[in-house]
Write a protein that holds these residues in place. Structure first.
Motif, PDB file in Angstrom:
ATOM      1  N   TYR A 131     -42.384   1.170 -20.831  1.00 14.12           N
ATOM      2  CA  TYR A 131     -42.472  -0.219 -20.363  1.00 14.12           C
ATOM      3  C   TYR A 131     -42.343  -1.185 -21.545  1.00 14.12           C
ATOM      4  N   LEU A 132     -43.031  -0.887 -22.640  1.00 14.87           N
ATOM      5  CA  LEU A 132     -42.983  -1.761 -23.814  1.00 14.87           C
ATOM      6  C   LEU A 132     -41.575  -1.809 -24.400  1.00 14.87           C
ATOM      7  N   ARG A 133     -40.892  -0.686 -24.393  1.00 16.12           N
ATOM      8  CA  ARG A 133     -39.501  -0.653 -24.868  1.00 16.12           C
ATOM      9  C   ARG A 133     -38.610  -1.507 -23.961  1.00 16.12           C
ATOM     10  N   LEU A 134     -38.810  -1.372 -22.643  1.00 15.07           N
ATOM     11  CA  LEU A 134     -38.042  -2.168 -21.681  1.00 15.07           C
ATOM     12  C   LEU A 134     -38.322  -3.654 -21.885  1.00 15.07           C
ATOM     13  N   LEU A 135     -39.574  -4.013 -21.994  1.00 17.70           N
ATOM     14  CA  LEU A 135     -39.957  -5.408 -22.196  1.00 17.70           C
ATOM     15  C   LEU A 135     -39.283  -5.976 -23.440  1.00 17.70           C
ATOM     16  N   SER A 136     -39.275  -5.219 -24.502  1.00 16.60           N
ATOM     17  CA  SER A 136     -38.639  -5.679 -25.736  1.00 16.60           C
ATOM     18  C   SER A 136     -37.140  -5.895 -25.535  1.00 16.60           C
ATOM     19  N   ARG A 137     -36.485  -4.981 -24.814  1.00 16.00           N
ATOM     20  CA  ARG A 137     -35.049  -5.145 -24.559  1.00 16.00           C
ATOM     21  C   ARG A 137     -34.779  -6.381 -23.696  1.00 16.00           C
ATOM     22  N   VAL A 138     -35.634  -6.630 -22.694  1.00 20.64           N
ATOM     23  CA  VAL A 138     -35.471  -7.812 -21.844  1.00 20.64           C
ATOM     24  C   VAL A 138     -35.650  -9.075 -22.679  1.00 20.64           C
ATOM     25  N   MET A 139     -36.662  -9.113 -23.513  1.00 23.29           N
ATOM     26  CA  MET A 139     -36.921 -10.302 -24.335  1.00 23.29           C
ATOM     27  C   MET A 139     -35.786 -10.577 -25.320  1.00 23.29           C
ATOM     28  N   ARG A 140     -35.062  -9.540 -25.721  1.00 26.00           N
ATOM     29  CA  ARG A 140     -33.921  -9.716 -26.633  1.00 26.00           C
ATOM     30  C   ARG A 140     -32.624  -9.949 -25.870  1.00 26.00           C
ATOM     31  N   GLY A 141     -32.678  -9.970 -24.524  1.00 27.75           N
ATOM     32  CA  GLY A 141     -31.486 -10.203 -23.719  1.00 27.75           C
ATOM     33  C   GLY A 141     -30.601  -8.985 -23.556  1.00 27.75           C
ATOM     34  N   GLU A 142     -31.146  -7.798 -23.813  1.00 23.02           N
ATOM     35  CA  GLU A 142     -30.373  -6.555 -23.732  1.00 23.02           C
ATOM     36  C   GLU A 142     -30.569  -5.822 -22.408  1.00 23.02           C
ATOM     37  N   ALA A 143     -31.484  -6.298 -21.568  1.00 27.34           N
ATOM     38  CA  ALA A 143     -31.743  -5.669 -20.268  1.00 27.34           C
ATOM     39  C   ALA A 143     -32.037  -6.766 -19.255  1.00 27.34           C
ATOM     40  N   ASP A 144     -31.837  -6.455 -17.995  1.00 25.29           N
ATOM     41  CA  ASP A 144     -32.038  -7.402 -16.895  1.00 25.29           C
ATOM     42  C   ASP A 144     -33.532  -7.523 -16.580  1.00 25.29           C
ATOM     43  N   PRO A 145     -34.076  -8.746 -16.499  1.00 26.30           N
ATOM     44  CA  PRO A 145     -35.491  -8.923 -16.150  1.00 26.30           C
ATOM     45  C   PRO A 145     -35.882  -8.268 -14.820  1.00 26.30           C
ATOM     46  N   LYS A 146     -34.919  -8.063 -13.919  1.00 24.25           N
ATOM     47  CA  LYS A 146     -35.227  -7.407 -12.645  1.00 24.25           C
ATOM     48  C   LYS A 146     -35.770  -5.993 -12.861  1.00 24.25           C
ATOM     49  N   GLU A 147     -35.401  -5.368 -13.968  1.00 24.65           N
ATOM     50  CA  GLU A 147     -35.886  -4.017 -14.259  1.00 24.65           C
ATOM     51  C   GLU A 147     -37.404  -3.992 -14.414  1.00 24.65           C
TER      52      GLU A 147
END
Length: 173
Positions: A131-147
């Motif tokens: 989850y923390l890895r996903l959150l970091s990717r979302v905050m950097r614009g590398e993943a969709d916030p919907k995830e």
């Protein structure tokens, strides 16, 4: 350290001591914070997840949310952290400790004008590093916030609206 190397060197094995050296810990970062993944275990004794976050001045940490299974512990190492617990907003300072039980809405951010260095512990643990890895990717614009929304059950992270928290954040905007 890569995710695969981290997973191989830090197994989630019940009843086994876990040591993470600072220089070997995996980090996740975004423009406002750095998370250092300290350790996690899904042991039959309940397990834990622990990480350290350093927040830039006034950086928002997490919107209002609750956990259905985990108690979340906060230990402020330095600086000041503004937190919502239920309907109350307060500031934790260096040395302060907070335990938030399951089903309690909470949120956190570095206090206005302050940085914050905080250790977080979740118990029981449930593999929250992903989850923390996903959150970091979302905050950097590398993943969709919907995830993040789609992962709420998997990571026991349920977001809620908090007018009290929104007002507290607006007071410093």
């Amino acid at each position: 350290m890569t995710e695969d190397k981290y997973a191989a060197s830090h197994p989630s094995v019940p009843d086994q001591a876990l040591l993470t050296r600072c220089e070997e810990a995996e980090t996740c970062s975004d423009p406002s914070s750095v998370m250092t993944l300290l350790g996690e275990s899904d042991s039959h004794n309940g397990g834990f997840t622990s990480y350290r976050s350093t927040f830039a001045k006034g950086a928002v940490g997490a919107p209002a949310h609750f956990h259905t299974k985990a108690t979340e512990l906060f230990i402020v190492i330095s600086g000041s952290l503004r937190v919502l617990v239920g309907e109350e907003v307060t500031v934790l300072n260096a040395g302060d400790f907070l335990a938030v039980p399951p089903h309690t809405p909470h949120a956190f951010a570095a206090a206005p004008g302050s940085e914050a260095d905080v250790v977080f512990v979740f118990t029981p643990g449930m593999g929250r590093f992903d989850y923390l890895r996903l959150l970091s990717r979302v905050m950097r614009g590398e993943a969709d916030p919907k995830e993040i929304a789609e992962s709420s059950e998997r990571f026991d992270n349920h977001y809620v609206d908090s007018p009290v928290w929104r007002a507290a954040l607006a007071d410093t905007a």
